[in-house]
Design an enzyme around this catalytic site. Structure first.
Site, PDB file in Angstrom:
ATOM      1  N   GLU A   1      -2.547  -1.799  -3.335  1.00 31.64           N
ATOM      2  CA  GLU A   1      -3.746  -1.151  -2.819  1.00 31.64           C
ATOM      3  C   GLU A   1      -3.481   0.314  -2.534  1.00 31.64           C
ATOM      4  OE1 GLU A   1      -4.609  -3.617   0.592  1.00 31.64           O
ATOM      5  OE2 GLU A   1      -3.460  -2.305   1.922  1.00 31.64           O
TER       6      GLU A   1
ATOM      7  N   HIS B   1       0.867  -1.179   0.000  1.00 33.98           N
ATOM      8  CA  HIS B   1       0.000   0.000   0.000  1.00 33.98           C
ATOM      9  C   HIS B   1       0.900   1.225   0.000  1.00 33.98           C
ATOM     10  CE1 HIS B   1      -3.885   2.000   1.720  1.00 33.98           C
ATOM     11  NE2 HIS B   1      -3.179   2.857   1.015  1.00 33.98           N
TER      12      HIS B   1
ATOM     13  N   HIS C   1      -7.377  -6.681   7.507  1.00 35.19           N
ATOM     14  CA  HIS C   1      -7.169  -5.650   8.520  1.00 35.19           C
ATOM     15  C   HIS C   1      -7.283  -6.280   9.901  1.00 35.19           C
ATOM     16  CE1 HIS C   1      -6.441  -1.286   8.842  1.00 35.19           C
ATOM     17  NE2 HIS C   1      -6.773  -1.500  10.097  1.00 35.19           N
TER      18      HIS C   1
END
Length: 262
Positions: A84, A53, A205
């Site tokens: 991402e 990310h 997450h």
């Protein structure tokens, strides 16, 4: 060029997010620990993918890392590269240049500590639709970061997404509390709604060795979990290989429980 990960991996795939390796490296100017070496060790241990990310401030993953990991992944044609981020920030430049297997679109702000909510429809549909279409024209699968809201899944599909990544912090926060069963039910219902519309289901997450097996066991059709913080923290104690194997074992136990009860 991009093949579905589960053509060769019938159970939930593990994609290792290596952001936190980059975070430690960035505290000095020595180039250690190596992000690409960490990714390579995870792949050697059986991880089915690598996730990054890259945020605009390069607080952890830097632009160079994105391209070096893309080069590394060419040596692992049966594994996947997932990038991402927010498509309104720097994500699309990476997608256009790297063409990863998957782009996970996340609605985080530039100064956000970590991702903490999913897209909302119909308000996000207009800006997402052309970006999703561009990704797919480049041969990149699109996953949308979503809260576990069953009523939102049809809209995610309608805007062109291939998958959703269910934001799992509320489940992780409820682990070992009286709210655990309720949270699992929310994710089960959201995943089923996604499957009913033709979406694939990812999750990520705050998943860890404690809560992962129950999630895989209870939530239908999870194709991929993306895990970074807890996995890298465990690797500091156990090493990359043992840690990846431990997470794969968690997944296998959850999948095995599903098979036994089907």
């Amino acid at each position: 060029m991009n093949q579905p990960l589960h053509a060769s991996h019938p159970t939930t795939a593990l994609s290792v997010n290596v952001n936190k390796v980059a975070l430690v490296r960035n505290t000095r100017h020595l180039g250690i620990p190596s992000v690409t070496r960490a990714a390579e060790l995870c792949l050697q241990a059986g991880a089915q993918g690598i996730t990054v990310h890259p945020r605009p401030d390069e607080r952890h993953i830097r632009s160079q890392d994105v391209f070096e990991l893309a080069a590394l992944m060419k040596a692992w044609p049966d594994r996947e590269y997932n990038i991402e981020g927010n498509p309104s920030q720097n994500l699309m430049d990476f997608i256009r240049q790297v063409r990863p297997h998957q782009a996970t679109l996340v609605p985080d702000s530039e100064d956000q500590f970590t991702s903490d909510h999913g897209w909302s429809f119909p308000q996000d549909a207009e800006r997402l639709a052309p970006l999703i279409a561009e990704c797919k024209a480049l041969g990149v699968r699109v996953s949308l970061f979503m809260d576990p809201a069953p009523e939102q899944m049809a809209a995610a599909r309608a805007v062109g997404a291939d998958r959703v990544e269910l934001y799992t912090e509320p489940y992780a926060a409820a682990w070992a509390t009286p709210d655990q069963a309720h949270q699992l039910a929310r994710y089960r219902d959201a995943a089923q709604a996604a499957l009913d519309t033709g979406l694939g289901v990812n999750a990520g997450h705050d998943l860890n060795r404690d809560n992962l097996t129950a999630f895989v066991r209870s939530v239908p059709g999870v194709l991929e979990v993306s895990i970074g913080h807890a996995l890298i923290a465990d690797a500091l104690e156990l090493g990359y290989a043992a840690t990846v194997q431990a997470y794969l074992d968690c997944i296998r136990r959850g999948a095995g429980d599903v098979a036994a009860n089907s």
